[in-house]
Scaffold this active site. Sequence first.
Site, PDB file in Angstrom:
ATOM      1  N   LYS A 121      30.881 -12.110   7.829  1.00 45.20           N
ATOM      2  CA  LYS A 121      31.853 -12.535   8.836  1.00 45.20           C
ATOM      3  C   LYS A 121      32.231 -14.010   8.694  1.00 45.20           C
ATOM      4  CE  LYS A 121      31.204  -8.936  12.241  1.00 45.20           C
ATOM      5  NZ  LYS A 121      30.040  -8.223  11.644  1.00 45.20           N
TER       6      LYS A 121
HETATM    7  C1  LIG Z   1      30.104  -6.869  11.245  1.00 43.03           C
HETATM    8  C2  LIG Z   1      29.129  -6.397  10.238  1.00 43.03           C
HETATM    9  C3  LIG Z   1      29.255  -5.140   9.594  1.00 43.03           C
HETATM   10  C4  LIG Z   1      30.387  -4.192   9.904  1.00 43.03           C
HETATM   11  O1  LIG Z   1      31.615  -4.672   9.461  1.00 43.03           O
HETATM   12  P1  LIG Z   1      32.973  -4.070  10.054  1.00 43.03           P
HETATM   13  O2  LIG Z   1      34.056  -4.865   9.455  1.00 43.03           O
HETATM   14  O3  LIG Z   1      32.879  -4.220  11.549  1.00 43.03           O
HETATM   15  O4  LIG Z   1      33.008  -2.626   9.654  1.00 43.03           O
HETATM   16  C5  LIG Z   1      28.331  -4.776   8.632  1.00 43.03           C
HETATM   17  N1  LIG Z   1      27.282  -5.579   8.348  1.00 43.03           N
HETATM   18  C6  LIG Z   1      27.106  -6.769   8.937  1.00 43.03           C
HETATM   19  C7  LIG Z   1      25.916  -7.581   8.601  1.00 43.03           C
HETATM   20  C8  LIG Z   1      28.017  -7.231   9.903  1.00 43.03           C
HETATM   21  O5  LIG Z   1      27.821  -8.424  10.501  1.00 43.03           O
END
Ligand SMILES: *Cc1c(COP(=O)(O)O)cnc(C)c1O
Length: 435
Positions: free
Chosen positions: A108
């Site tokens: 993210k």
């Molecule tokens: C947010 C997140 C996900 C999921 O990603 P999306 O884009 O919401 O499908 C998977 N793994 C981690 C560690 C995350 O922080």
Amino acid sequence: MKYFSTNNQNNLVSFREAVLKGLADDGGLFMPENIPQLSISFLHSLKEKSFSEISLEIASKFISEEEIPSVELTKKIDESINFPAPLIPFNNSLNVLELFHGPTLAFKDFGARFMAQIMSYFIKDSDKEMNILVATSGDTGSAVAHGFYDVEGIRVYLLYPKNKVSLLQEKQLTTLDKNITALEIDGTFDDCQRLVKSAFVDPEVKNKLKLSSANSISIARLIPQIFYYFESYKQLEDLNRNIYISVPSGNLGNLTGGLIAKKMGLPITKFIGATNANSVFTDYLKNGNFIPRPSLKTFSNAMDVGNPSNLARIIELFNRDISLIREVIFSSSYSDDETIDAIKEVSEIYDYIIDPHAAVAYLALKNFTKRIKENYSGIIVGTAHPAKFKDIVESATGFSIEMPEALLTCLNKEKKTIELSSDYSIFKDYLLSLK
Ligand SMILES: *Cc1c(COP(=O)(O)O)cnc(C)c1O
């Protein structure tokens, strides 16, 4: 390039408007009016290009020179996409794409940092500071806070539920200073969300402060999630094989980035959307019905999403035809027990410590490839550093894992918060008292 809302194709807005709004007025998600195509020569030249050069080339297809001049866009990319995305081979056919080398050790960071830079560009001539209110139950808040840290013209208020986030998460939320303020709310995550929503519709607050959200479905968070798929392709040895990429999925933003990369011309054979017990997307592909449901708590908690908002974008990308989606995406879902076994298996067979999210992606890739005879390249998308899930990973593998520098530093810093009750009038007074 203009952007339309997934609820109304005819309502086109500029990139600037799409970013500053976050969500369209009709409640839809913004999508580019067309998917730009990259030339074969661009694909052939990837190996000679740096990650930031690749990112710039892709970004400039979505963000025109009139919206952000390329000198400025280059700076914004250099300030946000400034950590690597290495592809680590396990063996001849299996690799992990490590997306966790940013400041909060999760993928993210790419979206949050790029969005912060873009927003600061769009508000730079405004005389008022922009105040961003974020309700968080943990990881998203810290990625957003770090993304906006020390960014000019922007102040961030993070609302998190007291005693309801892990120690590590709390430290990541509360040890930044400067333009980031952590508000410790005596209540639940839903209370935090209610406070933020109430402030957004309160005329008195809006009159005094320029407010914005750092929405998880912002188009400015989606675009950088296209970049690293090209970066992963660049690092593959043999480009003549089928390529399968398995993405640990919750809100489906990461997967959507990959699907756009494929539509732009990146030759990925198939995507695998891996889910945990929150299998709404897997069930949708199987049965053809999208049935949102309350989320369940699992070890891969960033994927605990019961109503994945980016599905609207995926449906749009495939012209609302589920058979076209099924041609490109395979999906399967795994329990916590299977996740633990997978962490153990990967550690024993490949001598690599995988986090619970990537472990789900490992299982889905293994399931998909079990009948494939010819050589292929499989990529597991590693979305978080395993140290963020120390307890789970240590009990699965029996090894103790080392804390990376970034986590150690923030664990040693002192927590700074402002404690507030979950009563809206108190939060409102606080906002109105800000200078
Ligand atoms: C947010 C997140 C996900 C999921 O990603 P999306 O884009 O919401 O499908 C998977 N793994 C981690 C560690 C995350 O922080």
